[in-house]
Design an enzyme around this catalytic site. Structure first.
Site, PDB file in Angstrom:
ATOM      1  N   SER A  24       0.831  -1.208   0.000  1.00 26.06           N
ATOM      2  CA  SER A  24       0.000   0.000   0.000  1.00 26.06           C
ATOM      3  C   SER A  24       0.861   1.252   0.000  1.00 26.06           C
ATOM      4  O   SER A  24       0.354   2.354   0.142  1.00 26.06           O
ATOM      5  CB  SER A  24      -0.913   0.005   1.230  1.00 26.06           C
ATOM      6  N   THR A 156     -38.118  29.538  -7.989  1.00 21.77           N
ATOM      7  CA  THR A 156     -38.491  28.197  -7.519  1.00 21.77           C
ATOM      8  C   THR A 156     -38.796  27.425  -8.795  1.00 21.77           C
ATOM      9  O   THR A 156     -39.291  28.022  -9.769  1.00 21.77           O
ATOM     10  CB  THR A 156     -39.729  28.207  -6.597  1.00 21.77           C
ATOM     11  N   HIS A 157     -38.465  26.150  -8.844  1.00 25.35           N
ATOM     12  CA  HIS A 157     -38.627  25.333 -10.067  1.00 25.35           C
ATOM     13  C   HIS A 157     -37.845  25.925 -11.240  1.00 25.35           C
ATOM     14  O   HIS A 157     -38.202  25.694 -12.386  1.00 25.35           O
ATOM     15  CB  HIS A 157     -40.095  25.179 -10.466  1.00 25.35           C
ATOM     16  N   SER A 278     -12.482  26.274 -26.140  1.00 26.51           N
ATOM     17  CA  SER A 278     -12.824  25.058 -26.870  1.00 26.51           C
ATOM     18  C   SER A 278     -11.787  24.832 -27.958  1.00 26.51           C
ATOM     19  O   SER A 278     -11.253  25.784 -28.517  1.00 26.51           O
ATOM     20  CB  SER A 278     -14.213  25.220 -27.488  1.00 26.51           C
ATOM     21  N   LYS A 284     -15.870  30.144 -27.518  1.00 26.72           N
ATOM     22  CA  LYS A 284     -16.279  29.575 -26.229  1.00 26.72           C
ATOM     23  C   LYS A 284     -15.411  30.019 -25.060  1.00 26.72           C
ATOM     24  O   LYS A 284     -14.215  30.212 -25.177  1.00 26.72           O
ATOM     25  CB  LYS A 284     -16.223  28.033 -26.295  1.00 26.72           C
ATOM     26  N   ASN A 286     -15.583  28.432 -21.314  1.00 26.83           N
ATOM     27  CA  ASN A 286     -16.336  27.420 -20.564  1.00 26.83           C
ATOM     28  C   ASN A 286     -16.032  27.448 -19.062  1.00 26.83           C
ATOM     29  O   ASN A 286     -14.878  27.589 -18.670  1.00 26.83           O
ATOM     30  CB  ASN A 286     -16.008  26.025 -21.107  1.00 26.83           C
ATOM     31  N   GLU A 291     -17.797  23.126 -13.360  1.00 30.17           N
ATOM     32  CA  GLU A 291     -18.286  21.820 -13.818  1.00 30.17           C
ATOM     33  C   GLU A 291     -17.520  20.683 -13.150  1.00 30.17           C
ATOM     34  O   GLU A 291     -18.102  19.663 -12.768  1.00 30.17           O
ATOM     35  CB  GLU A 291     -18.150  21.715 -15.334  1.00 30.17           C
ATOM     36  N   TYR A 318      -8.801  -6.269  13.399  1.00 29.71           N
ATOM     37  CA  TYR A 318      -8.232  -5.773  12.140  1.00 29.71           C
ATOM     38  C   TYR A 318      -8.348  -6.821  11.048  1.00 29.71           C
ATOM     39  O   TYR A 318      -8.154  -8.017  11.269  1.00 29.71           O
ATOM     40  CB  TYR A 318      -6.745  -5.401  12.318  1.00 29.71           C
ATOM     41  N   GLN A 323      -7.056  -1.797   4.849  1.00 31.16           N
ATOM     42  CA  GLN A 323      -6.040  -1.064   4.101  1.00 31.16           C
ATOM     43  C   GLN A 323      -6.694  -0.254   2.967  1.00 31.16           C
ATOM     44  O   GLN A 323      -6.123   0.729   2.492  1.00 31.16           O
ATOM     45  CB  GLN A 323      -5.003  -2.047   3.538  1.00 31.16           C
ATOM     46  N   LYS A 326      -7.794   3.975   2.626  1.00 34.01           N
ATOM     47  CA  LYS A 326      -7.006   5.190   2.366  1.00 34.01           C
ATOM     48  C   LYS A 326      -7.246   5.860   1.026  1.00 34.01           C
ATOM     49  O   LYS A 326      -7.385   7.085   0.958  1.00 34.01           O
ATOM     50  CB  LYS A 326      -5.526   4.871   2.530  1.00 34.01           C
TER      51      LYS A 326
HETATM   52  N1  ARG Z   1      -0.841  -1.212   5.595  1.00 35.63           N
HETATM   53  C1  ARG Z   1      -1.720  -1.662   6.606  1.00 35.63           C
HETATM   54  C2  ARG Z   1      -3.028  -0.880   6.552  1.00 35.63           C
HETATM   55  O1  ARG Z   1      -3.015   0.156   6.028  1.00 35.63           O
HETATM   56  C3  ARG Z   1      -1.113  -1.490   7.948  1.00 35.63           C
HETATM   57  C4  ARG Z   1      -1.648  -2.418   8.974  1.00 35.63           C
HETATM   58  C5  ARG Z   1      -1.204  -3.800   8.655  1.00 35.63           C
HETATM   59  N2  ARG Z   1      -1.562  -4.726   9.668  1.00 35.63           N
HETATM   60  C6  ARG Z   1      -1.542  -6.032   9.507  1.00 35.63           C
HETATM   61  N3  ARG Z   1      -1.926  -6.754  10.493  1.00 35.63           N
HETATM   62  N4  ARG Z   1      -1.182  -6.579   8.365  1.00 35.63           N
HETATM   63  O2  ARG Z   1      -4.032  -1.322   7.031  1.00 35.63           O
END
Ligand code: ARG
Length: 457
Positions: A24, A156-157, A278, A284, A286, A291, A318, A323, A326
């Site tokens: 990760s 309104t509308h 454009s 144009k 824009n 948007e 856990y 993971q 994120k």
């Molecule tokens: N990279 C992991 C996460 O973001 C860290 C925690 C990993 N823990 C484990 N027991 N493998 O969740």
């Protein structure tokens, strides 16, 4: 391939594809500073509780500070095979200071470590979002003050309804943003709790001091339950929900700006700096920023839903699924910060076509309610007044005139008590300034409203 830091019980190593899938670091590298901050607090506590010696603690802390210096000098490259930011930093530390670096992870697990990093990050980002919302609110207040005499049609509308002050219209967004800000601030009390010391799930056998690490990291308290501390990501969803509402508000404002800068409306002119051209149509200009913000409000809602679905079926404690918390979270944070900042610049530099705006309500039927209200003052029940006014509007449309062009004798044919002051009542400025209710659109009420808003800043 390097042996993993957790590799003791393994005979075989992962294939490159598995390692790549498992890692990760590409996403969580942004937790670099939070991870080191958490580690320094942890090690400071390990020293205080005599779990490691002062000399060991100093070596580790100096090593971590050295890693920050290396990183800032551009001399650190994270390795995918080291999985995540936590293991990358630990490996860098051991390479830098030798085996004593391996003591850093005493009485800690990556599970409470990542939760700590995420809490620290969530806190910083919440504060950054609150600051950026405030800047946008300032711009809205300035704009409201600058154009406080400008009248526009209220809708309104998306049909013209009644004349209102331009300031009244845009101050609406001030209050929406005020609630957004309040939601982010309120969430801080749930973010500001320390998971550190919860270990993998069950706590630790070492005599740690969790209140101490919490105070070093400026958390208000420690999670009461170690399993809860490492398992839940509700504070992440909380923020993402708050971002959804913030982006939804910006999206509505964007939609209005997109309409307003069209040839059909011409209410505002956006600065060149916030528009694009454009590739084929040379004329144009824009409103791409507005948007994109409108579009991204959908993306962040998807991020939220994604994480909610990821978590909803997880057994305690856990699981690696976590993971996945994120990517979408970071994207939502980036989107919210960029959107608010860009939106602020766009509104700050936008020109309001005041003369055109004010003229619109001189030439439409948005004053029809005034006529009905006037008839009520003559003793006619509102329902009948509504019907009579409707017929007068129809008469005007059929004759291609406005209510103010209907001659007095025609009005008196409808009701003999109607006098010349009907024409004053039909004037949009008069219509606006008679709406003196506390939160209404009169100049007096709106100036009070702006003064009240300023107290929140
Ligand atoms: N990279 C992991 C996460 O973001 C860290 C925690 C990993 N823990 C484990 N027991 N493998 O969740």
């Amino acid at each position: 391939m390097n042996k993993a830091l957790w590799g003791g019980r393994f005979k075989e190593s992962m294939s490159e594809q598995v390692a790549d899938f498992n890692q990760s670091i590409e996403v969580d590298a942004r937790l670099f500073y939070q991870d080191i901050k958490g580690s320094i607090a942890h090690v400071t506590m390990l020293e205080k509780t005599y779990i490691i010696t002062s000399d060991e603690a100093n070596q580790i802390i100096n090593g971590l500070q050295g890693i920050i210096a290396d990183y800032e000098a551009g001399n650190v490259t994270f390795k995918k095979e080291l999985e995540d930011i936590h293991l990358n930093i630990e490996k860098l530390l051991i390479e830098k200071i030798g085996p004593v670096g391996g003591k850093m992870h005493t009485a800690r697990s990556r599970n409470d470590q990542v939760a700590t990093d995420m809490h620290l990050y969530a806190k910083e980002m919440t504060e950054a979002i609150i600051t950026s919302i405030k800047a946008l609110q300032h711009v809205i207040i300035d704009l409201s003050k600058q154009y406080h005499t400008v009248i526009m049609p209220g809708y309104t509308h998306l049909q013209r309804a009644q004349p209102i002050l331009f300031s009244h219209h845009i101050m609406t967004y001030f209050w929406m943003l005020e609630r957004d800000k309040a939601r982010f601030s309120e969430g801080l009390k749930r973010i500001n709790i320390s998971p550190l010391g919860s270990g993998a799930l069950a706590g630790t056998t070492f005599p740690i001091d969790q209140q101490y690490t919490a105070s070093l990291l400026e958390f208000d308290d420690v999670y009461a339950n170690s399993i809860d501390a490492v398992s839940d990501r509700d504070y992440v969803l909380d923020i993402m929900h708050n971002i959804n509402l913030l982006m939804m508000h910006l999206s509505r404002f964007s939609e209005e700006i997109i309409l307003w800068c069209s040839e059909e409306f011409k209410f505002v002119t956006l600065s060149d700096a916030y528009t694009t051209g454009s590739s084929i149509m040379p004329q144009k200009k824009n409103p791409d920023m507005a948007e994109l913000i409108r579009g991204k409000s959908g993306t962040v809602a998807g991020n939220y839903m994604g994480l909610l679905m990821t978590i909803k079926g997880l057994p305690l404690a856990y699981n690696k699924d976590l993971q996945e918390d994120k990517k979408g979270f970071f994207d939502s944070i980036d989107t919210a910060l960029q959107s608010v900042q860009i939106f602020t610049g766009m509104v700050d530099t936008m020109e309001v076509n005041a003369a055109h705006l004010s003229n619109i309500t001189q030439n439409d039927f948005s004053n029809a309610t005034e006529l009905a209200d006037y008839l009520v003052t003559l003793g006619i029940p509102f329902r009948d007044a509504h019907e009579i006014t409707g017929q007068l509007v129809l008469y005007a449309i059929d004759n291609n005139i406005l209510l103010k062009d209907i001659p007095l004798d025609h009005y008196q044919g409808v009701n003999k008590d109607i006098t010349n002051d009907i024409y004053t009542k039909l004037d949009p400025e008069h219509a606006v300034n008679r709406r003196l209710s506390d939160n209404g659109t009169s100049t007096k009420s709106v100036l009070n409203q702006i003064a009240k808003a300023e107290q929140y800043m």
